[in-house]
Write an enzyme that holds these catalytic residues in place. Structure first.
Site, PDB file in Angstrom:
ATOM      1  N   PRO A  59       0.821  -1.211   0.000  1.00  0.00           N
ATOM      2  CA  PRO A  59       0.000   0.000   0.000  1.00  0.00           C
ATOM      3  C   PRO A  59       0.857   1.266   0.000  1.00  0.00           C
ATOM      4  CG  PRO A  59      -0.303  -1.259   2.049  1.00  0.00           C
ATOM      5  CD  PRO A  59       0.613  -2.053   1.179  1.00  0.00           C
ATOM      6  N   GLY A 109       3.910   3.541   5.024  1.00  0.00           N
ATOM      7  CA  GLY A 109       5.157   3.404   5.786  1.00  0.00           C
ATOM      8  C   GLY A 109       5.820   2.058   5.568  1.00  0.00           C
ATOM      9  N   LEU A 110       5.404   1.352   4.501  1.00  0.00           N
ATOM     10  CA  LEU A 110       5.959   0.014   4.258  1.00  0.00           C
ATOM     11  C   LEU A 110       6.936  -0.002   3.078  1.00  0.00           C
ATOM     12  CD1 LEU A 110       2.725  -2.111   4.874  1.00  0.00           C
ATOM     13  CD2 LEU A 110       4.533  -1.516   6.489  1.00  0.00           C
ATOM     14  N   GLY A 111       7.414   1.172   2.713  1.00  0.00           N
ATOM     15  CA  GLY A 111       8.488   1.235   1.708  1.00  0.00           C
ATOM     16  C   GLY A 111       8.015   1.113   0.269  1.00  0.00           C
ATOM     17  N   SER A 112       6.799   1.601  -0.031  1.00  0.00           N
ATOM     18  CA  SER A 112       6.313   1.471  -1.415  1.00  0.00           C
ATOM     19  C   SER A 112       7.209   2.237  -2.398  1.00  0.00           C
ATOM     20  CB  SER A 112       4.863   1.947  -1.525  1.00  0.00           C
ATOM     21  OG  SER A 112       4.740   3.259  -1.031  1.00  0.00           O
ATOM     22  N   ALA A 147      10.515   3.059  -2.137  1.00  0.00           N
ATOM     23  CA  ALA A 147      11.822   2.418  -2.321  1.00  0.00           C
ATOM     24  C   ALA A 147      11.667   1.114  -3.104  1.00  0.00           C
ATOM     25  CB  ALA A 147      12.476   2.150  -0.971  1.00  0.00           C
ATOM     26  N   ASP A 196      15.700   2.416   3.832  1.00  0.00           N
ATOM     27  CA  ASP A 196      14.626   1.707   3.130  1.00  0.00           C
ATOM     28  C   ASP A 196      15.154   1.021   1.860  1.00  0.00           C
ATOM     29  OD1 ASP A 196      13.153   2.847   5.140  1.00  0.00           O
ATOM     30  OD2 ASP A 196      11.708   3.852   3.854  1.00  0.00           O
TER      31      ASP A 196
HETATM   32  C1  MEV Z   1      11.309   5.922   6.791  1.00  0.00           C
HETATM   33  O1  MEV Z   1      10.988   4.572   6.523  1.00  0.00           O
HETATM   34  C2  MEV Z   1      12.434   6.009   7.779  1.00  0.00           C
HETATM   35  C3  MEV Z   1      12.871   7.414   8.157  1.00  0.00           C
HETATM   36  O2  MEV Z   1      13.866   7.243   9.181  1.00  0.00           O
HETATM   37  C4  MEV Z   1      13.445   8.179   6.994  1.00  0.00           C
HETATM   38  C5  MEV Z   1      14.796   7.660   6.527  1.00  0.00           C
HETATM   39  O3  MEV Z   1      15.505   6.960   7.256  1.00  0.00           O
HETATM   40  O4  MEV Z   1      15.150   7.967   5.362  1.00  0.00           O
HETATM   41  C6  MEV Z   1      11.739   8.225   8.761  1.00  0.00           C
END
Ligand code: MEV
Length: 333
Positions: free
Chosen positions: A114, A118-121, A123, A165
């Protein structure tokens, strides 16, 4: 003579940050893991000299369908989907810089990760693009090099980024990451459940906000970041040495408290965090940039109860596994 492919499909996993998001941007260590949810990119050579990107199936949360009489209305956050395409374009440009080959490329994306959770979509899209296009053009890249180019993509599209990420999503498994360097931690199947708040955070913006808070109140905020680094090292000891699940859970809880102090948690995230602890999780915290997105609960023997608690508290449970594999080529044609 280089033997070019006509079509290559590559895939890249999503990730969760187990410990140390945000403080990792300030040179502190973090621990992250790839997960078994992936993004697939098919890259094909085009006769015409242009880059064509087709997003076949990207999970953009917030897609709303509404019905009125015999009409169907569809609303989606196209801004977020368009942002993903920015990562693809930059990743292609970086790979093309490595070669003299003059060709058009068509890319087709499908992803189970999704967007904005915050699950790295982002990257995953960057890494899978770099892997498929480089393979298509006969450029040999190691997974580490793919992660480095993924980081370059992130820096150019999102601004400040530690690179954790793209690196964990290229290498796969569990990694301890610090200042661009990483070490793989022996793989462990940690039983976790993710709780999705249904809203999304903007990583670039959240990283900027934390930077501002550090500048405003350095005496107060810097020790928090330092403490986050210390707890990552303690967690690593617990994962690598004599495994201590209670301690690991405690450190997750502390990490969530410190992230809240940095200002990146939300009421929705913290509601899910506390609900899962009440349901028997040994530890729980937000994961990734925060401001929405996901939390995870570490719940040996209690994952069903924890999933129910996430639902009752208004979130969506996502069951996922920490997976060993990073970027891989799926198909060459
Ligand atoms: C994001 O998944 C992680 C953060 O620490 C940003 C980063 O490390 O680039 C918030």
């Amino acid at each position: 003579m280089v033997d070019y492919m006509d079509k290559v499909t590559a895939s890249a996993p999503g990730k969760i940050i187990l410990f140390g998001e945000h403080s990792v941007v300030y040179g502190k260590p973090a621990i992250a893991a790839s997960i078994d949810t992936r993004t697939f990119i098919e890259a094909e050579r085009l006769e015409e000299d242009r880059i064509k990107i087709e997003a076949n199936d990207i999970k953009v949360p917030g897609l709303t369908l509404s019905f009125k009489e015999d009409q169907i209305f569809m609303e989606a956050d196209y801004g977020k989907a368009a942002e993903i395409l920015g990562y693809v374009k930059k990743a292609v440009d970086l790979v093309l810089k490595e070669t003299d080959v003059d060709t058009g490329i068509s890319l087709s994306i499908s992803s189970d990760i999704p967007v904005g959770a915050g699950l790295g979509s982002s990257a995953a899209v960057a890494n899978a693009t770099i892997a498929s296009v480089s393979e298509l053009l006969g450029i040999n890249l190691t997974n580490r090099e793919i992660g480095e180019l993924g980081h370059e993509t992130e820096l150019s599209v999102q601004g400040n980024s530690s690179g954790i990420d793209p690196m964990v999503q290229a290498i796969g498994g569990l990694i301890y990451y610090k200042d661009g360097n990483f070490k793989q931690i022996p793989f462990r199947k940690l039983p976790i459940v993710l709780g999705y708040t249904g809203s999304k955070g903007n990583t670039g913006k959240l990283v900027e906000e934390v930077k501002k808070r550090l500048e405003e109140d350095p005496e107060v905020m810097e020790p928090i970041v330092k403490s986050m680094g210390n707890l990552v090292d303690q967690s690593r000891e617990s994962l690598e040495g004599k495994f201590d699940s209670e301690k690991l859970g405690r450190l997750m809880n502390i990490n969530h408290g410190l992230l809240s102090a940095l200002g990146v948690s939300t009421k929705e995230l913290s509601d899910l965090v506390y609900a899962t602890r009440t349901a028997g999780a040994l530890g729980s915290k937000l994961t990734g940039a925060g401001g929405g997105g996901c939390m995870y609960a570490y719940c040996p023997g209690r994952c069903d109860e924890v999933s129910t608690a996430i639902e009752v508290a208004g979130g969506t449970p996502i069951s996922t596994k920490i997976a060993k594999e990073g970027v891989r080529i799926e198909k060459r044609e």
